[in-house]
Design an enzyme around this catalytic site. Sequence first.
Site, PDB file in Angstrom:
ATOM      1  N   GLY A  13       0.805  -1.222   0.000  1.00 50.02           N
ATOM      2  CA  GLY A  13       0.000   0.000   0.000  1.00 50.02           C
ATOM      3  C   GLY A  13       0.834   1.267   0.000  1.00 50.02           C
ATOM      4  O   GLY A  13       0.473   2.254   0.628  1.00 50.02           O
ATOM      5  N   SER A  44       4.128   2.668   4.840  1.00 55.68           N
ATOM      6  CA  SER A  44       4.898   2.166   3.699  1.00 55.68           C
ATOM      7  C   SER A  44       6.130   3.039   3.465  1.00 55.68           C
ATOM      8  O   SER A  44       6.135   4.223   3.791  1.00 55.68           O
ATOM      9  CB  SER A  44       4.036   2.191   2.431  1.00 55.68           C
ATOM     10  OG  SER A  44       2.836   1.479   2.660  1.00 55.68           O
ATOM     11  N   THR A  46       7.440   4.460   0.994  1.00 54.51           N
ATOM     12  CA  THR A  46       7.300   5.696   0.204  1.00 54.51           C
ATOM     13  C   THR A  46       7.429   6.905   1.117  1.00 54.51           C
ATOM     14  O   THR A  46       7.955   7.952   0.733  1.00 54.51           O
ATOM     15  CB  THR A  46       5.909   5.734  -0.473  1.00 54.51           C
ATOM     16  OG1 THR A  46       5.772   4.601  -1.329  1.00 54.51           O
ATOM     17  CG2 THR A  46       5.717   7.012  -1.271  1.00 54.51           C
ATOM     18  N   PHE A 117      17.952  18.482  -9.890  1.00 50.37           N
ATOM     19  CA  PHE A 117      18.255  17.165  -9.327  1.00 50.37           C
ATOM     20  C   PHE A 117      19.376  16.519 -10.129  1.00 50.37           C
ATOM     21  O   PHE A 117      19.600  16.871 -11.287  1.00 50.37           O
ATOM     22  CB  PHE A 117      16.997  16.274  -9.329  1.00 50.37           C
ATOM     23  CG  PHE A 117      16.636  15.751  -7.964  1.00 50.37           C
ATOM     24  CD1 PHE A 117      16.112  16.606  -6.999  1.00 50.37           C
ATOM     25  CD2 PHE A 117      16.840  14.421  -7.627  1.00 50.37           C
ATOM     26  CE1 PHE A 117      15.790  16.131  -5.728  1.00 50.37           C
ATOM     27  CE2 PHE A 117      16.526  13.940  -6.367  1.00 50.37           C
ATOM     28  CZ  PHE A 117      16.004  14.793  -5.410  1.00 50.37           C
ATOM     29  N   PHE A 157       0.002 -10.213   5.941  1.00 52.05           N
ATOM     30  CA  PHE A 157       1.288 -10.512   5.297  1.00 52.05           C
ATOM     31  C   PHE A 157       1.048 -11.577   4.223  1.00 52.05           C
ATOM     32  O   PHE A 157       0.675 -12.719   4.543  1.00 52.05           O
ATOM     33  CB  PHE A 157       2.255 -11.025   6.379  1.00 52.05           C
ATOM     34  CG  PHE A 157       3.676 -11.236   5.906  1.00 52.05           C
ATOM     35  CD1 PHE A 157       4.708 -10.462   6.427  1.00 52.05           C
ATOM     36  CD2 PHE A 157       3.992 -12.219   4.976  1.00 52.05           C
ATOM     37  CE1 PHE A 157       6.020 -10.663   6.014  1.00 52.05           C
ATOM     38  CE2 PHE A 157       5.300 -12.418   4.553  1.00 52.05           C
ATOM     39  CZ  PHE A 157       6.314 -11.646   5.073  1.00 52.05           C
ATOM     40  N   GLN A 231      21.321   0.565  -6.356  1.00 52.91           N
ATOM     41  CA  GLN A 231      21.815   1.937  -6.252  1.00 52.91           C
ATOM     42  C   GLN A 231      22.334   2.233  -4.844  1.00 52.91           C
ATOM     43  O   GLN A 231      21.659   1.950  -3.861  1.00 52.91           O
ATOM     44  CB  GLN A 231      20.693   2.921  -6.571  1.00 52.91           C
ATOM     45  CG  GLN A 231      21.110   4.377  -6.438  1.00 52.91           C
ATOM     46  CD  GLN A 231      20.176   5.300  -7.191  1.00 52.91           C
ATOM     47  OE1 GLN A 231      19.112   5.642  -6.704  1.00 52.91           O
ATOM     48  NE2 GLN A 231      20.560   5.678  -8.401  1.00 52.91           N
ATOM     49  N   HIS A 233      23.234   5.318  -2.625  1.00 53.41           N
ATOM     50  CA  HIS A 233      23.036   6.767  -2.562  1.00 53.41           C
ATOM     51  C   HIS A 233      24.274   7.409  -1.938  1.00 53.41           C
ATOM     52  O   HIS A 233      24.782   6.905  -0.940  1.00 53.41           O
ATOM     53  CB  HIS A 233      21.793   7.074  -1.727  1.00 53.41           C
ATOM     54  CG  HIS A 233      21.286   8.473  -1.889  1.00 53.41           C
ATOM     55  ND1 HIS A 233      21.948   9.559  -1.375  1.00 53.41           N
ATOM     56  CD2 HIS A 233      20.188   8.965  -2.520  1.00 53.41           C
ATOM     57  CE1 HIS A 233      21.272  10.663  -1.681  1.00 53.41           C
ATOM     58  NE2 HIS A 233      20.195  10.329  -2.374  1.00 53.41           N
ATOM     59  N   LEU A 243      18.882   8.569   5.163  1.00 56.45           N
ATOM     60  CA  LEU A 243      19.111   9.294   3.918  1.00 56.45           C
ATOM     61  C   LEU A 243      19.101  10.809   4.119  1.00 56.45           C
ATOM     62  O   LEU A 243      18.206  11.347   4.759  1.00 56.45           O
ATOM     63  CB  LEU A 243      18.012   8.920   2.919  1.00 56.45           C
ATOM     64  CG  LEU A 243      17.971   9.724   1.614  1.00 56.45           C
ATOM     65  CD1 LEU A 243      19.137   9.352   0.730  1.00 56.45           C
ATOM     66  CD2 LEU A 243      16.665   9.483   0.888  1.00 56.45           C
ATOM     67  N   GLU A 246      19.094  14.127  -1.942  1.00 56.63           N
ATOM     68  CA  GLU A 246      19.811  14.756  -3.044  1.00 56.63           C
ATOM     69  C   GLU A 246      19.356  16.209  -3.253  1.00 56.63           C
ATOM     70  O   GLU A 246      20.088  17.018  -3.803  1.00 56.63           O
ATOM     71  CB  GLU A 246      19.527  13.931  -4.309  1.00 56.63           C
ATOM     72  CG  GLU A 246      20.279  14.362  -5.533  1.00 56.63           C
ATOM     73  CD  GLU A 246      20.212  13.270  -6.600  1.00 56.63           C
ATOM     74  OE1 GLU A 246      20.444  12.093  -6.274  1.00 56.63           O
ATOM     75  OE2 GLU A 246      19.914  13.610  -7.754  1.00 56.63           O
ATOM     76  N   ARG A 277      24.056   9.397  -9.304  1.00 56.85           N
ATOM     77  CA  ARG A 277      24.384   8.813  -8.007  1.00 56.85           C
ATOM     78  C   ARG A 277      25.492   7.769  -8.074  1.00 56.85           C
ATOM     79  O   ARG A 277      26.324   7.682  -7.171  1.00 56.85           O
ATOM     80  CB  ARG A 277      23.131   8.192  -7.393  1.00 56.85           C
ATOM     81  CG  ARG A 277      22.131   9.247  -6.978  1.00 56.85           C
ATOM     82  CD  ARG A 277      20.828   8.646  -6.510  1.00 56.85           C
ATOM     83  NE  ARG A 277      19.934   9.702  -6.050  1.00 56.85           N
ATOM     84  CZ  ARG A 277      18.682   9.508  -5.671  1.00 56.85           C
ATOM     85  NH1 ARG A 277      18.161   8.279  -5.698  1.00 56.85           N
ATOM     86  NH2 ARG A 277      17.939  10.509  -5.257  1.00 56.85           N
ATOM     87  N   HIS A 345      20.399   2.065  -1.406  1.00 56.05           N
ATOM     88  CA  HIS A 345      19.233   2.947  -1.373  1.00 56.05           C
ATOM     89  C   HIS A 345      18.067   2.407  -2.196  1.00 56.05           C
ATOM     90  O   HIS A 345      16.910   2.576  -1.813  1.00 56.05           O
ATOM     91  CB  HIS A 345      19.649   4.313  -1.911  1.00 56.05           C
ATOM     92  CG  HIS A 345      18.551   5.325  -1.961  1.00 56.05           C
ATOM     93  ND1 HIS A 345      17.839   5.702  -0.840  1.00 56.05           N
ATOM     94  CD2 HIS A 345      18.033   6.056  -2.989  1.00 56.05           C
ATOM     95  CE1 HIS A 345      16.929   6.605  -1.186  1.00 56.05           C
ATOM     96  NE2 HIS A 345      17.023   6.829  -2.474  1.00 56.05           N
ATOM     97  N   GLU A 369       9.052   0.113  -7.146  1.00 56.17           N
ATOM     98  CA  GLU A 369      10.404  -0.424  -6.957  1.00 56.17           C
ATOM     99  C   GLU A 369      10.417  -1.947  -7.043  1.00 56.17           C
ATOM    100  O   GLU A 369      11.431  -2.549  -7.414  1.00 56.17           O
ATOM    101  CB  GLU A 369      11.000   0.046  -5.623  1.00 56.17           C
ATOM    102  CG  GLU A 369      12.497  -0.240  -5.515  1.00 56.17           C
ATOM    103  CD  GLU A 369      13.131   0.209  -4.200  1.00 56.17           C
ATOM    104  OE1 GLU A 369      12.454   0.881  -3.412  1.00 56.17           O
ATOM    105  OE2 GLU A 369      14.299  -0.132  -3.971  1.00 56.17           O
ATOM    106  N   ARG A 380      19.374   4.531 -11.659  1.00 53.34           N
ATOM    107  CA  ARG A 380      18.191   5.391 -11.656  1.00 53.34           C
ATOM    108  C   ARG A 380      18.585   6.831 -11.352  1.00 53.34           C
ATOM    109  O   ARG A 380      19.446   7.083 -10.512  1.00 53.34           O
ATOM    110  CB  ARG A 380      17.211   4.919 -10.576  1.00 53.34           C
ATOM    111  CG  ARG A 380      15.995   5.807 -10.412  1.00 53.34           C
ATOM    112  CD  ARG A 380      15.003   5.253  -9.418  1.00 53.34           C
ATOM    113  NE  ARG A 380      15.459   5.299  -8.047  1.00 53.34           N
ATOM    114  CZ  ARG A 380      15.406   6.386  -7.269  1.00 53.34           C
ATOM    115  NH1 ARG A 380      14.937   7.525  -7.747  1.00 53.34           N
ATOM    116  NH2 ARG A 380      15.826   6.338  -6.009  1.00 53.34           N
TER     117      ARG A 380
END
Lengths: 568, 282
Positions: A13, A44, A46, A117, A157, A231, A233, A243, A246, A277, A345, A369, A380
């Site tokens: 979700g 989540s 995100t 960016f 789950f 990736q 980061h 994190l 960027e 990156r 990352h 992802e 990416r």
Amino acid sequence: MERLAYDIVIVGGGAAGLRGAIAAAETSRALRIAIVSKVYPMRSHTVSAEGGTAAVLRDYDSFDSHGFDTVKGSDFLADQDVVEFFVRRAPGEVIQMEHWGCPWSREPDGRVAVRAFGGMSVKRTAFAADKVGFHMLHTLFQTSLKYENIERFDEWFVTQILAEGGKVAGVAALELRSGTIHAIAAKAVILSTGGAGRVYEFTTNGAIKTGDGMALAYRAGAPLKDMEFLQFHPTCLPGTGILITEAARGEGGYLVNNKGERFLKKYVPEKMELGPRDILSRSIIQEIREGRGFDGPYGHYVGLDLRHLGEEVIDRKLPMVRELSEEYAGIDPVHELIPVRPGQHYIMGGVHTDITGSTGMAGLYAAGEAACVSINGANRLGSNSLSECLVFGAEAGRSAAAYALTQGPVGSNPVTALAKAEETRIFDGLLKREGGESLADVRREMQRAMEEHVGIYRSAEALEKALSLLRELRKRFDRVGVRDKDPFFNTELTATLELDFMLDLAEVIANAALLRKESRGAHSRTDYPKRDDANFLAHSMAFRTATGPRYETKPVTITKWPPAARVY
Amino acid sequence: MAGAPAPKPASATPPPPPRSVPPPPPKPAVPAPKGSSKTIKLRIGRYRPERSAEPFYQEFTIPYRDDMVVLDALNYIKDRIDPTLAYRWSCRMGICGSCGADVEGSPKLTCALYLKDLRKSPVTIEPLANFAVLKDLIVDIEPFMEKLESVNPYIVRGDEKPIERGEYRQTPEELELYRQQSLCINCMLCYAACPVYGHDEKFLGPAASALALRYEMDSRDQGSEERLAAVATSHGIWQCTFVGECSVVCPKHVDPAGAIQQLKARAATRLMRSMLLPLSTR
């Protein structure tokens, strides 16, 4: 066993799953859609995305420019037809989010603001301060509440995709608060479970990012694509891996070594802090190796300097950077350098899908992802992933809806019998295990093996070592005991299921990295330091077999940008 | 257990070489922690409904380090002492809202609270107050979710502008009117601190009210009528006695107490208008 039935089950979700659910719900009110997630949607991952969402929103910009930047960033491994589709759809998705209430930062005239960016040749990244993922996730979640044909199963789950005759029939899911397995029949299933960062030791990813959807698809027979591309980061807080966005560099921040030099002038003189990156992470490692890093309790690092931006800009555009630096590193970026080093990352690879989000298995879709469609190729660009979640989440939702509308009722499919077997595997198998191995030890050693041998730099020797360690860990996993015997909200049991998934994925990643005897994007082989288009301009496709992954290659689609040297 | 190495989910790896140089042999990745000889005692409120009807406390002694947050301590216990301990967590950076618990009687995000700032041992950790406990530190969120959903937390419009015609213009000043309330991470610390919610579980409560105000103040929204009706009920905003604890404990400075006062003013204005003005001009 209770049997539930929906037209579409969406696993996960986050941004891609919620966007997919809304797209499917809008396709037809007759469709019943279930979002099944191991966490409440607003938890989540995100939520942790910070910097922004890329889209062509200005007259000075063009689809060709966003497309070429993305393809070049991918080191020419992205499928160009998919990239062209993506860049054309992204602006509409950003505007759609705006109509749904996303609190985008604004220009003085009221338009959605954009920032610079890494790897993007013009300002095209829309943002909501530096909490973009957080705001997008809450906007999508709250908006999803409007739709009566979307139902949620929070803290369920998913343990298995149920299929018959090569066609999706539903999922088996463990309801945490009752401790029971349910069969959920479905005509179509969309996997949107995010990445697999927890396979690594030093990662920006939250605890929940254990690659469940990738492992579910792999076990159901769908291939995983380009899994060797992870990736790293460039700017994570040493110790925790938290994190630092960027956007800190997009707004003008500098990376400096222990001599106070902006060392990127030696590596990416044109782009400096706004280089891609993969190159920035390697440059930082190189500076540290040559003795120009700072030394701290968690190893060497470089400095991220925001002091020249001033307090007002930092607080208005990068409030989370200041918050995280103060709370988790004990420093104030208004006055001090932020200590940063590269960390895992994102994974460019994932469940193979075509441009519609279909995995090729009837009824099975993937987005975000968890999927590899692929726009990211070997590396990416920052701020393309939130756009990808929106564009391909929506596309997978519409594709699954169109497919579900052509299928007969789910009433007769055999999910209950299939889920019964899964119930036996989990409650009579896993839960009753009495082995002497520790779950946390096996997990930690897997993360260490991946960190040390399948990290930013790889070699045949290191990768062979990783594979032999992983084989040993797989054997030890079979002796992991579960001490909590209560089925009810058993987080030790779910952690065991997650580790089982992650061991599969670690094996696929390390094998794919061994087979790719070239350096491309984020995949750097010390023994094969050059890109090799003659032999490796192709996707890797991993299929599960009884003896481990079997690999095939798939050609890259090239439309208008022939592969060229990647110089910044 | 006191002599075991201290935990940390992430750690320093020896820097790999540039592409042309072979990698160095692996070294132990976890650095020797500062003050690893020190220990700290934690007293954790536990509840195992399948084992016993009564909650109980259990003490754990673990290695202590100055840079440990409460969540690190919980993870240490789960990974190395008692894997049955149940709690929620994910982002460990104060944004997912999963990891709230009562620490020394105050609701906190366990990922953002340093043990060194508590300056005591044992440290008592209990599930968030005012919620039903499911297991150990895991509480029942469902009543909270129902409250969030009850305030129509989305943009409502009579007319929808087509996507092709672009965004609704909103100036930075208009954004500022609701930005603070948009920062809620749904961690529920405010409910654990709210005395009104403590004795009336039907009370709409702080976060849901702040969410209502977030959409009320959004220049794009046209759903005020229904939303104000949803919050100005007998268990709604009028129940708030403005104790203000919710705003004190909020880790994101959302100020739900202030939000409720603003909602009261808006609801009162709407009520006055409906009493004083003829129907046609409302």
